[in-house]
Design a protein around this motif. Sequence first.
Motif, PDB file in Angstrom:
ATOM      1  N   LEU A 107       0.847  -1.193   0.000  1.00 31.79           N
ATOM      2  CA  LEU A 107       0.000   0.000   0.000  1.00 31.79           C
ATOM      3  C   LEU A 107       0.886   1.247   0.000  1.00 31.79           C
ATOM      4  CD1 LEU A 107      -3.145   0.577   0.337  1.00 31.79           C
ATOM      5  CD2 LEU A 107      -2.623   0.980   2.752  1.00 31.79           C
ATOM      6  N   ALA A 108       0.643   2.161  -0.928  1.00 28.48           N
ATOM      7  CA  ALA A 108       1.383   3.418  -0.960  1.00 28.48           C
ATOM      8  C   ALA A 108       0.976   4.291   0.227  1.00 28.48           C
ATOM      9  CB  ALA A 108       1.111   4.151  -2.268  1.00 28.48           C
ATOM     10  N   ASP A 109       1.891   5.136   0.673  1.00 33.39           N
ATOM     11  CA  ASP A 109       1.613   6.014   1.819  1.00 33.39           C
ATOM     12  C   ASP A 109       0.388   6.881   1.568  1.00 33.39           C
ATOM     13  OD1 ASP A 109       3.839   4.954   3.067  1.00 33.39           O
ATOM     14  OD2 ASP A 109       5.131   6.681   2.659  1.00 33.39           O
ATOM     15  N   SER A 110       0.266   7.405   0.354  1.00 33.89           N
ATOM     16  CA  SER A 110      -0.870   8.281   0.044  1.00 33.89           C
ATOM     17  C   SER A 110      -2.184   7.509   0.078  1.00 33.89           C
ATOM     18  CB  SER A 110      -0.675   8.929  -1.331  1.00 33.89           C
ATOM     19  OG  SER A 110      -0.539   7.934  -2.333  1.00 33.89           O
ATOM     20  N   GLU A 111      -2.149   6.254  -0.360  1.00 42.15           N
ATOM     21  CA  GLU A 111      -3.346   5.413  -0.311  1.00 42.15           C
ATOM     22  C   GLU A 111      -3.717   5.093   1.133  1.00 42.15           C
ATOM     23  OE1 GLU A 111      -2.669   3.018  -4.533  1.00 42.15           O
ATOM     24  OE2 GLU A 111      -1.868   2.190  -2.669  1.00 42.15           O
ATOM     25  N   GLY A 112      -2.712   4.807   1.955  1.00 45.17           N
ATOM     26  CA  GLY A 112      -2.970   4.534   3.365  1.00 45.17           C
ATOM     27  C   GLY A 112      -3.572   5.732   4.071  1.00 45.17           C
ATOM     28  N   ALA A 113      -3.030   6.913   3.785  1.00 41.98           N
ATOM     29  CA  ALA A 113      -3.561   8.137   4.402  1.00 41.98           C
ATOM     30  C   ALA A 113      -5.006   8.374   3.975  1.00 41.98           C
ATOM     31  CB  ALA A 113      -2.685   9.327   4.020  1.00 41.98           C
ATOM     32  N   ALA A 114      -5.315   8.075   2.713  1.00 41.09           N
ATOM     33  CA  ALA A 114      -6.692   8.232   2.231  1.00 41.09           C
ATOM     34  C   ALA A 114      -7.627   7.258   2.942  1.00 41.09           C
ATOM     35  CB  ALA A 114      -6.745   8.024   0.720  1.00 41.09           C
ATOM     36  N   LEU A 115      -7.173   6.028   3.157  1.00 41.13           N
ATOM     37  CA  LEU A 115      -7.986   5.047   3.883  1.00 41.13           C
ATOM     38  C   LEU A 115      -8.225   5.485   5.316  1.00 41.13           C
ATOM     39  CD1 LEU A 115      -6.530   1.633   2.659  1.00 41.13           C
ATOM     40  CD2 LEU A 115      -8.776   2.598   2.115  1.00 41.13           C
ATOM     41  N   TYR A 116      -7.219   6.050   5.941  1.00 42.53           N
ATOM     42  CA  TYR A 116      -7.340   6.536   7.325  1.00 42.53           C
ATOM     43  C   TYR A 116      -8.442   7.598   7.419  1.00 42.53           C
ATOM     44  CZ  TYR A 116      -5.838   8.743  11.733  1.00 42.53           C
ATOM     45  OH  TYR A 116      -5.779   9.268  13.008  1.00 42.53           O
ATOM     46  N   ARG A 117      -8.379   8.585   6.528  1.00 36.38           N
ATOM     47  CA  ARG A 117      -9.384   9.651   6.542  1.00 36.38           C
ATOM     48  C   ARG A 117     -10.763   9.099   6.205  1.00 36.38           C
ATOM     49  NH1 ARG A 117      -5.289  12.123   3.516  1.00 36.38           N
ATOM     50  NH2 ARG A 117      -6.567  12.034   1.618  1.00 36.38           N
ATOM     51  N   LEU A 118     -10.809   8.155   5.263  1.00 30.20           N
ATOM     52  CA  LEU A 118     -12.087   7.579   4.849  1.00 30.20           C
ATOM     53  C   LEU A 118     -12.734   6.794   5.986  1.00 30.20           C
ATOM     54  CD1 LEU A 118     -13.899   7.284   2.322  1.00 30.20           C
ATOM     55  CD2 LEU A 118     -12.723   5.122   1.875  1.00 30.20           C
ATOM     56  N   ALA A 119     -11.938   6.004   6.707  1.00 30.21           N
ATOM     57  CA  ALA A 119     -12.478   5.226   7.826  1.00 30.21           C
ATOM     58  C   ALA A 119     -12.994   6.139   8.928  1.00 30.21           C
ATOM     59  CB  ALA A 119     -11.413   4.289   8.378  1.00 30.21           C
ATOM     60  N   ALA A 120     -12.309   7.250   9.151  1.00 26.12           N
ATOM     61  CA  ALA A 120     -12.777   8.205  10.158  1.00 26.12           C
ATOM     62  C   ALA A 120     -14.119   8.806   9.743  1.00 26.12           C
ATOM     63  CB  ALA A 120     -11.734   9.302  10.358  1.00 26.12           C
ATOM     64  N   GLU A 121     -14.236   9.160   8.471  1.00 26.70           N
ATOM     65  CA  GLU A 121     -15.492   9.751   7.980  1.00 26.70           C
ATOM     66  C   GLU A 121     -16.628   8.745   7.992  1.00 26.70           C
ATOM     67  OE1 GLU A 121     -17.295  11.994   4.011  1.00 26.70           O
ATOM     68  OE2 GLU A 121     -15.132  11.875   4.311  1.00 26.70           O
ATOM     69  N   ALA A 122     -16.307   7.487   7.690  1.00 28.04           N
ATOM     70  CA  ALA A 122     -17.342   6.460   7.606  1.00 28.04           C
ATOM     71  C   ALA A 122     -17.841   6.004   8.967  1.00 28.04           C
ATOM     72  CB  ALA A 122     -16.807   5.247   6.835  1.00 28.04           C
ATOM     73  N   SER A 123     -17.142   6.358  10.016  1.00 28.90           N
ATOM     74  CA  SER A 123     -17.438   5.798  11.334  1.00 28.90           C
ATOM     75  C   SER A 123     -18.797   6.199  11.884  1.00 28.90           C
ATOM     76  CB  SER A 123     -16.333   6.181  12.327  1.00 28.90           C
ATOM     77  OG  SER A 123     -15.152   5.452  12.051  1.00 28.90           O
ATOM     78  N   ASP A 124     -19.365   7.294  11.402  1.00 26.84           N
ATOM     79  CA  ASP A 124     -20.700   7.667  11.895  1.00 26.84           C
ATOM     80  C   ASP A 124     -21.804   6.934  11.127  1.00 26.84           C
ATOM     81  OD1 ASP A 124     -20.512   8.957   9.480  1.00 26.84           O
ATOM     82  OD2 ASP A 124     -21.178  10.917  10.220  1.00 26.84           O
TER      83      ASP A 124
END
Length: 209
Positions: free
Chosen positions: A20-37
Amino acid sequence: MDAALPLELPLDINSVKGFLADSEGAALYRLAAEASDRGPCLEIGSYCGKSTVYLGSACKLMNNTLFAVDHHRGSEEHQPGEEYHDRELFDNRSQLMDSFHAFRTNMRAAQLEEHVVPVVAPTTVAARHWNTPLGLVFIDGGHSLEAALNDYRCWSRHIVPGGFLAIHDIFPNPEDGGQAPYDIYKLALASGQFELVEMVETLGILRRL
């Protein structure tokens, strides 16, 4: 996605095996935070846990849960004699590839054991009696067409409206990589149930309508 959300990982991500590229990982991190609600998150294809650390750390931040589905026997390309075979992950006792020990070690090092639930099973078995609505599904499993279709068909239907589907290793040009992830990406868009939110390198992020 909230690009201003600071990326906070509990360990050196480069110490975790993965693709996983760093930029892809960072995008997943932000996405999981947004999806949590919207509901818990689920990934298919954990391997040694690189993507799991990104997703799980965001879930921990948001007091959410990540289900990590993987049989831990490796995809086709991880088997002996194949391009991505790693001898360190080969279990001489069973004569099978086994990434689960490395995965558990990394979850413990990342202090994510209370927020990441490993589901050690093939995707079709794990999904057989699944009824929990999901805020995010991340597909990064086997790259054969059969495996990718199984992942998409088993899990995309559990994503709630406004939730996200993320697909890794999307290569529109066949010369750049295998086409199965790109095929299910196109299938999702053609279904009329998903819209493209963003592409981050080979990571496609879609929203359930």
